[in-house]
Write a protein that holds these residues in place. Structure first.
Motif, PDB file in Angstrom:
ATOM      1  N   VAL A   1       0.844  -1.202   0.000  1.00 45.92           N
ATOM      2  CA  VAL A   1       0.000   0.000   0.000  1.00 45.92           C
ATOM      3  C   VAL A   1       0.875   1.246   0.000  1.00 45.92           C
ATOM      4  O   VAL A   1       0.649   2.186  -0.777  1.00 45.92           O
ATOM      5  CB  VAL A   1      -0.955   0.000   1.211  1.00 45.92           C
ATOM      6  N   TRP A   2       1.900   1.272   0.839  1.00 47.41           N
ATOM      7  CA  TRP A   2       2.803   2.429   0.879  1.00 47.41           C
ATOM      8  C   TRP A   2       3.526   2.615  -0.456  1.00 47.41           C
ATOM      9  O   TRP A   2       3.700   3.747  -0.921  1.00 47.41           O
ATOM     10  CB  TRP A   2       3.823   2.257   2.001  1.00 47.41           C
ATOM     11  N   GLU A   3       3.947   1.514  -1.068  1.00 45.56           N
ATOM     12  CA  GLU A   3       4.604   1.604  -2.376  1.00 45.56           C
ATOM     13  C   GLU A   3       3.641   2.171  -3.414  1.00 45.56           C
ATOM     14  O   GLU A   3       4.035   2.966  -4.281  1.00 45.56           O
ATOM     15  CB  GLU A   3       5.100   0.225  -2.807  1.00 45.56           C
ATOM     16  N   GLY A   4       2.369   1.760  -3.330  1.00 48.84           N
ATOM     17  CA  GLY A   4       1.362   2.284  -4.242  1.00 48.84           C
ATOM     18  C   GLY A   4       1.142   3.773  -4.061  1.00 48.84           C
ATOM     19  O   GLY A   4       0.978   4.518  -5.034  1.00 48.84           O
ATOM     20  N   VAL A   5       1.135   4.221  -2.814  1.00 46.37           N
ATOM     21  CA  VAL A   5       0.997   5.654  -2.527  1.00 46.37           C
ATOM     22  C   VAL A   5       2.146   6.424  -3.160  1.00 46.37           C
ATOM     23  O   VAL A   5       1.943   7.459  -3.818  1.00 46.37           O
ATOM     24  CB  VAL A   5       0.961   5.906  -1.007  1.00 46.37           C
ATOM     25  N   ASN A   6       3.356   5.924  -2.987  1.00 43.58           N
ATOM     26  CA  ASN A   6       4.531   6.594  -3.547  1.00 43.58           C
ATOM     27  C   ASN A   6       4.454   6.671  -5.072  1.00 43.58           C
ATOM     28  O   ASN A   6       4.809   7.694  -5.681  1.00 43.58           O
ATOM     29  CB  ASN A   6       5.801   5.853  -3.120  1.00 43.58           C
ATOM     30  N   LYS A   7       3.943   5.596  -5.695  1.00 36.67           N
ATOM     31  CA  LYS A   7       3.826   5.582  -7.156  1.00 36.67           C
ATOM     32  C   LYS A   7       2.784   6.595  -7.639  1.00 36.67           C
ATOM     33  O   LYS A   7       2.997   7.298  -8.638  1.00 36.67           O
ATOM     34  CB  LYS A   7       3.465   4.184  -7.653  1.00 36.67           C
ATOM     35  N   VAL A   8       1.642   6.665  -6.946  1.00 35.30           N
ATOM     36  CA  VAL A   8       0.618   7.649  -7.317  1.00 35.30           C
ATOM     37  C   VAL A   8       1.185   9.061  -7.223  1.00 35.30           C
ATOM     38  O   VAL A   8       0.992   9.893  -8.119  1.00 35.30           O
ATOM     39  CB  VAL A   8      -0.627   7.513  -6.414  1.00 35.30           C
ATOM     40  N   GLN A   9       1.897   9.345  -6.143  1.00 34.82           N
ATOM     41  CA  GLN A   9       2.485  10.674  -5.980  1.00 34.82           C
ATOM     42  C   GLN A   9       3.488  10.971  -7.089  1.00 34.82           C
ATOM     43  O   GLN A   9       3.512  12.077  -7.642  1.00 34.82           O
ATOM     44  CB  GLN A   9       3.154  10.775  -4.607  1.00 34.82           C
TER      45      GLN A   9
END
Length: 345
Positions: A168-176
């Motif tokens: 989930v954290w990796e996904g957040v970083n990718k969206v940003q």
């Protein structure tokens, strides 16, 4: 129109495996409503002579009216909620982001919280890896806002299938990162650079989101009609299907037209923000869906070995085929659908 026929067929295929009682074969579909790389279609339910119970709120309005208390309990993956209303049930949707506490969270599953529920523990995931303390003037004990949904399929799949916090954290970083590339500037908030929610609240992103909403166009027989928002006067709209670059990326179908009406703007904003991260080319210039990709969409789903009873008699099921996950939440006492969510893998 080709898109809606394809996805309507997909829905019909799923219909024979899903537990819900929504009759898609007789449903009306309208669209496309289009701007840039995003289209949406509306799904209509059957007219029901039974009057719908109006005593239901969604999370956003319950928080705004002070009728729900959401508290930290010292665990990253759980919060405590309490419906303070004497009369209203509260619908909470998977992917709802709650702001505040020691770190922003997103809710794992759909929930239907009855009046005067008492304190109930529900599972959630962090969408702000760099903070576990009070932020600015916000409360470190309570969550006091819920205006956005998670806007990314990969994050939602990490959340609902893998239940993997690091993913989930990796996904957040990718969206940003994707948003920074689109806007050619840093949309991360100084108050907390790892907060997905604060990025989604960025003024530049919200200005473009409002531009999408205010200037949608509906194409009919080579004519164009500008619409400012979906026409919600019809009380039978129960769902919305989103298409980006000729791919159905998600859909949200509700058992209640009232819940759809209350969730519509929040769901639409989330889909627009995902479409913005996926910007490559205008829909008119995108490649048509191939026969191979259509066949892949139409593969019959198999029910995963995930079926569980949630709070307040909500039955949760997951289905999938090669291209899609389908998440189904039902009222277990009568089998009526609460929410069905389709996500492109």
């Amino acid at each position: 129109m080709k898109q809606i026929i394809i996805f309507l067929t997909l829905i019909l295929v799923f219909r024979y495996s899903l537990s819900s009682t929504i009759n898609y074969e007789q449903s009306k579909f309208t669209g496309p409503h289009q701007m840039k790389n995003l289209q949406y279609y509306l799904v209509y339910g059957q007219k029901n002579e039974d009057k719908e119970d109006p005593k239901i709120m969604v999370l956003t309005e319950a928080v705004d009216k002070g009728l729900i208390l959401i508290s930290e309990i010292g665990s990253v993956n759980y919060v405590e909620i309490e419906n303070l209303s004497d009369h209203y049930s509260i619908y909470i949707q998977s992917g709802d982001i709650i702001k505040g506490g020691k770190q922003d969270r997103t809710i794992l599953n759909d929930h239907y919280i009855t009046p005067k529920s008492g304190k109930v523990k529900i599972k959630c995931f962090c969408v702000e890896s760099g903070r576990y303390a009070k932020r600015g003037k916000e409360s470190k004990k309570y969550f006091t806002s819920s205006q956005d949904l998670v806007n990314n399929n990969e994050i939602m799949i990490s959340l609902r299938i893998d239940q993997d916090q690091h993913a989930v954290w990796e996904g957040v970083n990718k969206v940003q990162s994707d948003l920074n590339n689109v806007f050619k500037s840093n949309l991360k908030a100084k108050e907390s650079e790892t907060s997905l929610l604060l990025t989604l609240e960025n003024t530049k992103l919200n200005d473009l989101t409002e531009e999408y909403i205010s200037s949608y166009q509906e194409k009919n027989d080579n004519t164009q009609e500008t619409i400012n928002t979906v026409q919600l006067d019809d009380q039978n709209i129960i769902g919305i299907i989103f298409v980006v670059d000729n791919k159905v990326v998600s859909a949200d179908i509700y058992g209640s037209p009232l819940v759809f009406k209350k969730m519509y703007r929040k769901v639409l904003k989330s889909a627009i923000k995902q479409a913005i991260t996926l910007q490559k080319q205008d829909v008119d210039q995108a490649e048509e869906l191939t026969l191979q990709s259509i066949k892949k969409i139409l593969n019959s789903p198999t029910k995963k070995n995930i079926s569980e009873e949630l709070l307040n008699n909500i039955q949760f099921n997951i289905y999938e085929n090669d291209s899609y996950y389908v998440f189904e939440s039902l009222h277990s006492e009568n089998g009526k659908p609460l929410h069905i969510n389709y996500l492109l893998k």
